[in-house]
Design an enzyme around this catalytic site. Sequence first.
Site, PDB file in Angstrom:
ATOM      1  N   ASN A   3     -24.299  25.793 -18.355  1.00  0.00           N
ATOM      2  CA  ASN A   3     -23.412  24.852 -19.055  1.00  0.00           C
ATOM      3  C   ASN A   3     -22.268  24.409 -18.149  1.00  0.00           C
ATOM      4  OD1 ASN A   3     -22.616  27.563 -19.432  1.00  0.00           O
ATOM      5  ND2 ASN A   3     -21.550  27.147 -21.327  1.00  0.00           N
ATOM      6  N   ILE A   4     -21.909  23.136 -18.324  1.00  0.00           N
ATOM      7  CA  ILE A   4     -20.858  22.511 -17.510  1.00  0.00           C
ATOM      8  C   ILE A   4     -19.865  21.882 -18.483  1.00  0.00           C
ATOM      9  CG2 ILE A   4     -20.368  20.754 -15.755  1.00  0.00           C
ATOM     10  CD1 ILE A   4     -23.384  21.081 -14.900  1.00  0.00           C
ATOM     11  N   GLU A   5     -18.682  22.483 -18.583  1.00  0.00           N
ATOM     12  CA  GLU A   5     -17.710  22.037 -19.585  1.00  0.00           C
ATOM     13  C   GLU A   5     -16.790  20.947 -19.045  1.00  0.00           C
ATOM     14  OE1 GLU A   5     -15.986  25.654 -21.172  1.00  0.00           O
ATOM     15  OE2 GLU A   5     -17.810  25.995 -22.335  1.00  0.00           O
ATOM     16  N   CYS A  64     -24.744  21.389 -22.158  1.00  0.00           N
ATOM     17  CA  CYS A  64     -25.303  22.737 -22.321  1.00  0.00           C
ATOM     18  C   CYS A  64     -26.268  23.079 -21.182  1.00  0.00           C
ATOM     19  CB  CYS A  64     -26.083  22.829 -23.621  1.00  0.00           C
ATOM     20  SG  CYS A  64     -25.091  22.757 -25.114  1.00  0.00           S
ATOM     21  N   GLU A 117     -29.299  24.184 -21.322  1.00  0.00           N
ATOM     22  CA  GLU A 117     -30.663  23.695 -21.548  1.00  0.00           C
ATOM     23  C   GLU A 117     -30.792  22.243 -21.099  1.00  0.00           C
ATOM     24  OE1 GLU A 117     -28.633  25.263 -23.573  1.00  0.00           O
ATOM     25  OE2 GLU A 117     -29.668  26.329 -25.166  1.00  0.00           O
ATOM     26  N   CYS A 143     -28.498  24.793 -29.170  1.00  0.00           N
ATOM     27  CA  CYS A 143     -27.830  23.960 -30.179  1.00  0.00           C
ATOM     28  C   CYS A 143     -28.769  22.842 -30.630  1.00  0.00           C
ATOM     29  CB  CYS A 143     -26.530  23.386 -29.615  1.00  0.00           C
ATOM     30  SG  CYS A 143     -26.760  21.954 -28.543  1.00  0.00           S
ATOM     31  N   CYS A 196     -29.628  20.085 -28.012  1.00  0.00           N
ATOM     32  CA  CYS A 196     -30.609  20.526 -27.010  1.00  0.00           C
ATOM     33  C   CYS A 196     -32.012  20.586 -27.608  1.00  0.00           C
ATOM     34  CB  CYS A 196     -30.211  21.877 -26.431  1.00  0.00           C
ATOM     35  SG  CYS A 196     -28.764  21.750 -25.362  1.00  0.00           S
TER      36      CYS A 196
HETATM   37  N1  THU Z   1     -23.870  26.257 -24.981  1.00  0.00           N
HETATM   38  C1  THU Z   1     -24.970  26.121 -24.188  1.00  0.00           C
HETATM   39  O1  THU Z   1     -24.871  25.833 -22.986  1.00  0.00           O
HETATM   40  N2  THU Z   1     -26.187  26.309 -24.742  1.00  0.00           N
HETATM   41  C2  THU Z   1     -26.389  26.755 -26.004  1.00  0.00           C
HETATM   42  O2  THU Z   1     -27.530  26.977 -26.382  1.00  0.00           O
HETATM   43  C3  THU Z   1     -25.253  26.974 -26.914  1.00  0.00           C
HETATM   44  C4  THU Z   1     -23.917  26.553 -26.388  1.00  0.00           C
HETATM   45  C5  THU Z   1     -22.539  26.117 -24.358  1.00  0.00           C
HETATM   46  C6  THU Z   1     -21.739  24.914 -24.687  1.00  0.00           C
HETATM   47  C7  THU Z   1     -20.326  25.381 -24.368  1.00  0.00           C
HETATM   48  O3  THU Z   1     -20.083  25.223 -22.988  1.00  0.00           O
HETATM   49  C8  THU Z   1     -20.358  26.874 -24.667  1.00  0.00           C
HETATM   50  O4  THU Z   1     -21.723  27.233 -24.721  1.00  0.00           O
HETATM   51  C9  THU Z   1     -19.677  27.259 -25.959  1.00  0.00           C
HETATM   52  O5  THU Z   1     -20.160  26.492 -27.000  1.00  0.00           O
END
Ligand code: THU
Length: 139
Positions: free
Chosen positions: A46-48, A57, A59, A95, A98
């Site tokens: 994940n890259i925020e 996310c 995925e 989520c 995804c």
């Molecule tokens: N996130 C994912 O990368 N994949 C998931 O299946 C659930 C949530 C990430 C998004 C965000 O960066 C962090 O988890 C918290 O929600």
Amino acid sequence: MLDETMRNRLAREAMQNREKAYVPYSGFAVGAALLAKSGKIYGGANIENAAFGPTNCAERTAFFSAVFAGEREFEAIAVAGGKTGEPVSDFCAPCGVCRQVMREFCGPDFEILLAGPGSVKRYTLSELLPESFGPDDLR
Ligand code: THU
């Protein structure tokens, strides 16, 4: 191709890919490992973003880099998530956004592996996204 050895390898790689997550806001690092039908494995994390909404996310990072590399057909994805810098303490399910991205490129039997502490849970895409809308609905 998708035997227990491969499932374990995907789970292990998803765990390792957590280290590449950029998560200054949530502190929740997610890793993914996506197996294409070509046999290649694509990683993701994940890259925020400071504006939150643009966050990507793990995925989707894996899917988008695989699709950009020319892949269109996929076998399975493993996902692992938990507090940054710590081993995972629970299962992390994809989520809704995804799941819909998976629906674009994958059939109902596409496998989704949740890599948890000490075991791997296994689902199909149709189990996690029933009665879905996809490319065939627009034909
Ligand atoms: N996130 C994912 O990368 N994949 C998931 O299946 C659930 C949530 C990430 C998004 C965000 O960066 C962090 O988890 C918290 O929600």
